[in-house]
Write a protein that holds these residues in place. Structure first.
Motif, short mmCIF file in Angstrom:
data_model
loop_
_atom_site.label_atom_id
_atom_site.label_comp_id
_atom_site.label_asym_id
_atom_site.label_seq_id
_atom_site.Cartn_x
_atom_site.Cartn_y
_atom_site.Cartn_z
N GLU A 49 -7.61 -7.37 0.01
CA GLU A 49 -7.18 -6.36 0.98
C GLU A 49 -5.71 -6.02 0.82
O GLU A 49 -5.32 -4.85 0.88
CB GLU A 49 -7.45 -6.85 2.41
N GLU A 50 -4.87 -7.04 0.58
CA GLU A 50 -3.43 -6.79 0.39
C GLU A 50 -3.19 -6.04 -0.91
O GLU A 50 -2.29 -5.17 -0.97
CB GLU A 50 -2.66 -8.12 0.39
N LEU A 51 -3.95 -6.34 -1.94
CA LEU A 51 -3.85 -5.61 -3.21
C LEU A 51 -4.15 -4.13 -2.99
O LEU A 51 -3.39 -3.26 -3.43
CB LEU A 51 -4.82 -6.21 -4.23
N VAL A 52 -5.26 -3.84 -2.32
CA VAL A 52 -5.65 -2.45 -2.07
C VAL A 52 -4.58 -1.73 -1.26
O VAL A 52 -4.22 -0.59 -1.56
CB VAL A 52 -7.01 -2.41 -1.33
N LYS A 53 -4.05 -2.41 -0.25
CA LYS A 53 -3.02 -1.81 0.59
C LYS A 53 -1.75 -1.50 -0.21
O LYS A 53 -1.17 -0.42 -0.09
CB LYS A 53 -2.68 -2.75 1.75
N SER A 54 -1.33 -2.43 -1.06
CA SER A 54 -0.10 -2.25 -1.84
C SER A 54 -0.23 -1.11 -2.85
O SER A 54 0.73 -0.38 -3.11
CB SER A 54 0.26 -3.54 -2.58
N LEU A 55 -1.42 -0.95 -3.44
CA LEU A 55 -1.64 0.14 -4.39
C LEU A 55 -1.50 1.51 -3.73
O LEU A 55 -1.17 2.50 -4.40
CB LEU A 55 -3.02 0.01 -5.03
N LYS A 56 -1.71 1.57 -2.42
CA LYS A 56 -1.63 2.85 -1.70
C LYS A 56 -0.24 3.10 -1.13
O LYS A 56 0.07 4.22 -0.73
CB LYS A 56 -2.65 2.87 -0.56
N GLU A 57 0.61 2.08 -1.08
CA GLU A 57 1.92 2.20 -0.43
C GLU A 57 2.96 2.86 -1.32
O GLU A 57 2.86 2.86 -2.55
CB GLU A 57 2.43 0.81 -0.03
N GLU A 58 3.99 3.41 -0.68
CA GLU A 58 5.16 3.90 -1.40
C GLU A 58 5.92 2.73 -2.00
O GLU A 58 5.87 1.61 -1.47
CB GLU A 58 6.08 4.69 -0.45
N LEU A 59 6.62 2.99 -3.11
CA LEU A 59 7.37 1.93 -3.80
C LEU A 59 8.32 1.21 -2.87
O LEU A 59 8.45 -0.01 -2.88
CB LEU A 59 8.12 2.52 -4.99
N SER A 60 9.00 1.96 -1.99
CA SER A 60 10.02 1.38 -1.11
C SER A 60 9.41 0.46 -0.05
O SER A 60 10.10 -0.39 0.51
CB SER A 60 10.81 2.49 -0.41
N ASN A 61 8.12 0.61 0.21
CA ASN A 61 7.48 -0.19 1.26
C ASN A 61 6.79 -1.44 0.72
O ASN A 61 6.34 -2.28 1.50
CB ASN A 61 6.44 0.66 2.01
N ARG A 62 6.71 -1.57 -0.60
CA ARG A 62 6.01 -2.71 -1.18
C ARG A 62 6.84 -3.98 -1.04
O ARG A 62 8.07 -3.97 -1.22
CB ARG A 62 5.68 -2.46 -2.65
N THR A 63 6.16 -5.09 -0.75
CA THR A 63 6.85 -6.37 -0.56
C THR A 63 6.72 -7.28 -1.77
O THR A 63 7.12 -8.44 -1.73
CB THR A 63 6.27 -7.10 0.67
#
Length: 520
Positions: A49-63
């Motif tokens: 789930e975290e992988l899927v979420k990160s792939l959709k996020e903007e670069l600046s929001n990725r942790t």
């Protein structure tokens, strides 16, 4: 070629991670076994789930700076699964895939200045004609979050193992039955489809602890599903309005369980008291009645709806024109199931059919009285009756209704016209796209009338010509890039027809004769 944006690139990679089997027909499915995220130079535990979420996020929001994914490829034929590792690198905008097998080649994909850079040691044709077109298509597709996941209710490994076992055990003998009976239908489609449905039901029953005392397949047709389930140790019966040629070839245990009898919804009663599952496998006019009959008879049900019909037996009248006719009908049957008190489960099967969405009623709310169910049925019949005084389902003589019955010259002319329109929509002769609306508007009423009455319209035609066209997400239709054949030569499946692209594409077919499934 238009530039690919970073968000589009990661969307395509997100689809690729779960859908490598769409690129390699030897693979049935991908199962992710472990996900770790790269954070502060270390690998830390994470989730799909975290992988899927990160792939959709903007670069600046990725942790995190990336992910390491471990997965298994489930082969269609090989005995052992194939282990693999995927590396997502957000900094380099790159995805690498490595496999613990010499049968599948490692590869990498990187986004650089809006273009896809693909690398592999050997298989350049696969990169250019299979992987790249898929990634470009996925990067442009509209993601449907509500789409039912394929085999979402099952353990995929158990299903794949059983399906392979059933194919090995039954397929050769069933092909011999087909030849002996001189059936005109395609044996590969029917045999592998019903073996897949049998595997699905067996795994579902074991997982949900709902194995039947006995089942009844209503509208069982050639009886193939009944035969396979019987042979696998499951007691059950098949009902159909007319006997098929194949029935006489089955073993005695199956023959005695196939019953030539019309299933009249308002008078049908079970001949065997231990039946606790009803099956509707592409049961046409009976499809909306399956939940009703299950409620009346106090059984569970499995339903794979196909052609849309009202409870009266008339053609289905659309309730929601904003979605496809098939989706509209599927939603309607779901509503009927809920009105009958079932907690409805949905799943998508992997079968060689465009109608693969399944409904399952395993648990019924007994507080929903049969009286209320009957009231709902009568109201539906009152609102959508077509003048007949009684429910009228199919006659004993059966007519075939699909695009195979339309004059071949009409089909060929329409296919070529649509192909040339898509071809002209882009300078890249393989990247053209047109919407369904644009295609439909370009055709005259006369051109559409030849198929409208038989198979419901132009969408079915395009799906039937899957070797020429592909659905590219949303309502976009494109030209399918030919892929090297991954199947062993077979007199039943290959080299029967001329290559469409060799004849009609301005660049010809990009494949060598030995790699193409069609005649050059």
């Amino acid at each position: 070629m238009a530039a690919v944006e970073e968000a589009q690139f990661w969307q395509a990679i997100g689809i690729l991670i779960k859908n490598y089997h769409a690129l390699n027909k030897k693979i049935f499915e991908v199962v992710i076994t472990q996900v770790e995220k790269q954070q502060d130079g270390l690998l830390r535990g994470s989730s799909e789930e975290e992988l899927v979420k990160s792939l959709k996020e903007e670069l600046s929001n990725r942790t995190c700076t990336g992910f390491k994914i471990r997965f298994k490829l489930l082969p269609k034929k090989l005995q052992d699964n194939i282990l693999g590792t995927g590396i997502v690198d957000f900094v380099e905008c790159k995805y690498e895939c490595q496999f613990a097998s010499d049968d599948i080649e490692d590869f990498s994909v990187q986004l650089s200045k809006g273009q896809l850079l693909l690398q592999a040691k050997q298989n350049q044709n696969w990169l250019e004609f299979v992987l790249k077109p898929k990634l470009l298509s996925w990067s442009q597709s509209k993601q449907n979050e509500s789409k039912v996941k394929s085999l979402g209710l099952l353990n995929l490994e158990k299903y794949n193992d059983l399906y392979k076992k059933l194919k090995q055990k039954h397929s050769h003998r069933l092909l011999e039955y087909w030849k002996t009976a001189q059936e005109s239908t395609d044996p590969l489609k029917f045999i592998y489809e019903d073996l897949a449905i049998a595997a699905y039901l067996i795994v579902l029953w074991s997982q949900t602890q709902s194995e039947p005392k006995a089942f009844a397949d209503l509208g069982c047709g050639n009886g193939l599903l009944v035969h396979v389930l019987n042979d696998e140790g499951y007691k059950g019966y098949g009902y159909d309005i007319r006997k098929r040629k194949l029935w006489s070839l089955y073993p005695e245990d199956t023959k005695q369980n196939l019953i030539e009898k019309a299933v009249e919804p308002n008078s049908f009663r079970l001949d065997f008291p231990d039946i606790d599952w009803l099956i509707g496998n592409h049961s046409d006019e009976l499809s909306p009645w399956l939940p009703v009959l299950s409620a009346r008879l106090n059984t569970n049900y499995f339903l794979l709806p196909c052609c849309p019909f009202e409870l009266s037996g008339a053609k289905f009248r659309r309730r929601n024109t904003k979605i496809s006719a098939y989706q509209d009908f599927f939603q309607y049957v779901t509503q009927v199931s809920k009105e009958c008190g079932f907690e409805v489960l949905q799943d998508r099967l992997k079968i060689p059919s465009t109608k693969r969405l399944a409904l399952l009623g395993i648990k019924r709310n007994t507080s929903k009285s049969i009286t209320s169910v009957e009231y709902f049925v009568q109201e539906e019949l009152r609102k959508y009756r077509t003048g007949e005084s009684e429910v009228k389902l199919r006659e004993k003589g059966e007519s075939v209704r699909n695009c195979t019955q339309v004059d071949k010259t009409i089909i060929d002319g329409l296919v070529l016209k649509i192909f040339n329109q898509i071809l002209a929509s882009s300078e890249d002769k393989w990247a053209g796209r047109l919407s369904m609306r644009e295609i439909a508007q370009s055709l005259s009423k006369e051109e559409l009338s030849g198929i409208k009455s038989e198979c419901g319209g132009i969408k079915t035609l395009l799906r039937n010509k899957h070797e020429v066209f592909e659905f590219c997400g949303g309502d976009l239709i494109g030209i399918k890039t030919p892929k090297p054949s991954t199947h062993l030569p077979s007199r039943l499946t290959t080299k029967k027809r001329n290559c469409f692209f060799k004849q009609h594409h301005p660049l010809g077919c990009p494949l060598l004769d030995v790699d193409c499934s069609f005649i050059h």
